[in-house]
Design a protein around this motif. Structure first.
Motif, PDB file in Angstrom:
ATOM      1  N   TYR A  61      40.617  31.991  14.373  1.00 12.66           N
ATOM      2  CA  TYR A  61      40.468  31.580  15.770  1.00 12.66           C
ATOM      3  C   TYR A  61      41.493  32.282  16.664  1.00 12.66           C
ATOM      4  O   TYR A  61      41.198  32.593  17.813  1.00 12.66           O
ATOM      5  CB  TYR A  61      40.575  30.064  15.909  1.00 12.66           C
ATOM      6  N   ALA A  62      42.688  32.540  16.143  1.00  7.83           N
ATOM      7  CA  ALA A  62      43.694  33.292  16.915  1.00  7.83           C
ATOM      8  C   ALA A  62      43.206  34.716  17.163  1.00  7.83           C
ATOM      9  O   ALA A  62      43.399  35.272  18.248  1.00  7.83           O
ATOM     10  CB  ALA A  62      45.036  33.291  16.188  1.00  7.83           C
ATOM     11  N   SER A  81      44.458  29.681  29.099  1.00  5.08           N
ATOM     12  CA  SER A  81      43.739  28.598  28.422  1.00  5.08           C
ATOM     13  C   SER A  81      42.382  29.135  27.998  1.00  5.08           C
ATOM     14  O   SER A  81      41.776  29.951  28.693  1.00  5.08           O
ATOM     15  CB  SER A  81      43.549  27.402  29.349  1.00  5.08           C
ATOM     16  N   CYS A  82      41.896  28.634  26.860  1.00  5.75           N
ATOM     17  CA  CYS A  82      40.688  29.177  26.255  1.00  5.75           C
ATOM     18  C   CYS A  82      39.890  28.043  25.598  1.00  5.75           C
ATOM     19  O   CYS A  82      40.475  27.113  25.052  1.00  5.75           O
ATOM     20  CB  CYS A  82      41.136  30.193  25.204  1.00  5.75           C
ATOM     21  N   THR A  83      38.574  28.136  25.688  1.00  9.37           N
ATOM     22  CA  THR A  83      37.698  27.227  24.947  1.00  9.37           C
ATOM     23  C   THR A  83      36.654  28.062  24.221  1.00  9.37           C
ATOM     24  O   THR A  83      36.243  29.111  24.703  1.00  9.37           O
ATOM     25  CB  THR A  83      37.005  26.196  25.861  1.00  9.37           C
ATOM     26  N   MET A  84      36.243  27.585  23.052  1.00 10.45           N
ATOM     27  CA  MET A  84      35.248  28.280  22.236  1.00 10.45           C
ATOM     28  C   MET A  84      34.079  27.334  21.991  1.00 10.45           C
ATOM     29  O   MET A  84      34.277  26.188  21.577  1.00 10.45           O
ATOM     30  CB  MET A  84      35.874  28.722  20.916  1.00 10.45           C
ATOM     31  N   TRP A  85      32.868  27.846  22.232  1.00 10.27           N
ATOM     32  CA  TRP A  85      31.651  27.034  22.197  1.00 10.27           C
ATOM     33  C   TRP A  85      30.641  27.622  21.223  1.00 10.27           C
ATOM     34  O   TRP A  85      30.433  28.836  21.209  1.00 10.27           O
ATOM     35  CB  TRP A  85      31.032  26.988  23.591  1.00 10.27           C
ATOM     36  N   ASP A 104      43.540  23.845  18.941  1.00  8.44           N
ATOM     37  CA  ASP A 104      43.019  22.553  18.501  1.00  8.44           C
ATOM     38  C   ASP A 104      41.603  22.792  18.001  1.00  8.44           C
ATOM     39  O   ASP A 104      40.754  23.297  18.731  1.00  8.44           O
ATOM     40  CB  ASP A 104      43.006  21.535  19.645  1.00  8.44           C
ATOM     41  N   TYR A 105      41.374  22.419  16.746  1.00 12.12           N
ATOM     42  CA  TYR A 105      40.072  22.630  16.110  1.00 12.12           C
ATOM     43  C   TYR A 105      39.236  21.377  16.304  1.00 12.12           C
ATOM     44  O   TYR A 105      39.675  20.272  16.007  1.00 12.12           O
ATOM     45  CB  TYR A 105      40.265  22.942  14.626  1.00 12.12           C
ATOM     46  N   ARG A 106      38.021  21.541  16.784  1.00 14.27           N
ATOM     47  CA  ARG A 106      37.174  20.406  17.131  1.00 14.27           C
ATOM     48  C   ARG A 106      35.933  20.287  16.247  1.00 14.27           C
ATOM     49  O   ARG A 106      35.410  19.198  16.077  1.00 14.27           O
ATOM     50  CB  ARG A 106      36.763  20.517  18.596  1.00 14.27           C
ATOM     51  N   LYS A 107      35.444  21.412  15.727  1.00 17.10           N
ATOM     52  CA  LYS A 107      34.216  21.401  14.937  1.00 17.10           C
ATOM     53  C   LYS A 107      34.183  22.653  14.066  1.00 17.10           C
ATOM     54  O   LYS A 107      34.656  23.703  14.475  1.00 17.10           O
ATOM     55  CB  LYS A 107      33.012  21.375  15.886  1.00 17.10           C
TER      56      LYS A 107
END
Length: 140
Positions: free
Chosen positions: A31-32, A96-100, A68-71
């Motif tokens: 993820y990094a 800031s970053c979000t992954m979908w 932060d891992y969500r799924k």
């Protein structure tokens, strides 16, 4: 965890088979790498790599990253990575970053702190004005 935000800038990241670990999901350290792929593409889209105003002896170095891992994510998913510059100082900036995933679920959130570094002197340096100006424009 706060509700994730889809930021304006978006980058598509294909999950490679080799990104998975022995448990069959994307390994946490990958993820990094995804964050950095999106950041590098963001800089490319803003034309920040090849500008005469950018000193060639300096560049951004990551000083801190939180994920932060969500799924779970698995091959062959494609992630939509969104990001924005949240803060700018004289020597650093914060992203800031979000992954979908393809179903629209947020799979991870990340925050990174970057310091502008002079590679010749091996010391922190002032963030070039072109970066500050573009980052401030993106925040508006």
């Amino acid at each position: 965890m706060p509700k994730p935000i889809r930021y304006q800038y978006s980058y598509s990241q294909k999950v490679a088979w080799g990104d998975m670990d022995a448990f069959g999901h994307v390994n946490h350290v990958v993820y990094a790498k995804y964050f950095e792929n999106a950041r590098a593409n963001y800089f490319t889209d803003l034309n920040l790599w090849d500008t005469p105003d950018r000193p060639s002896e300096g560049g951004p170095v990551i000083t801190h990253i939180d994920v932060d891992y969500r799924k779970q994510v698995r091959y062959p998913d494609t992630l939509d990575i969104t990001m924005q510059v949240d803060a700018v100082t004289s020597r650093s900036f914060h992203i800031s970053c979000t992954m979908w995933n393809q179903e629209g679920d947020c799979v991870a959130t990340a925050k990174g702190e970057f310091l502008w570094f002079n590679f010749a002197t091996q010391k922190p340096a002032l963030l070039p004005e072109i970066y500050k100006n573009l980052f401030f424009q993106q925040q508006s």
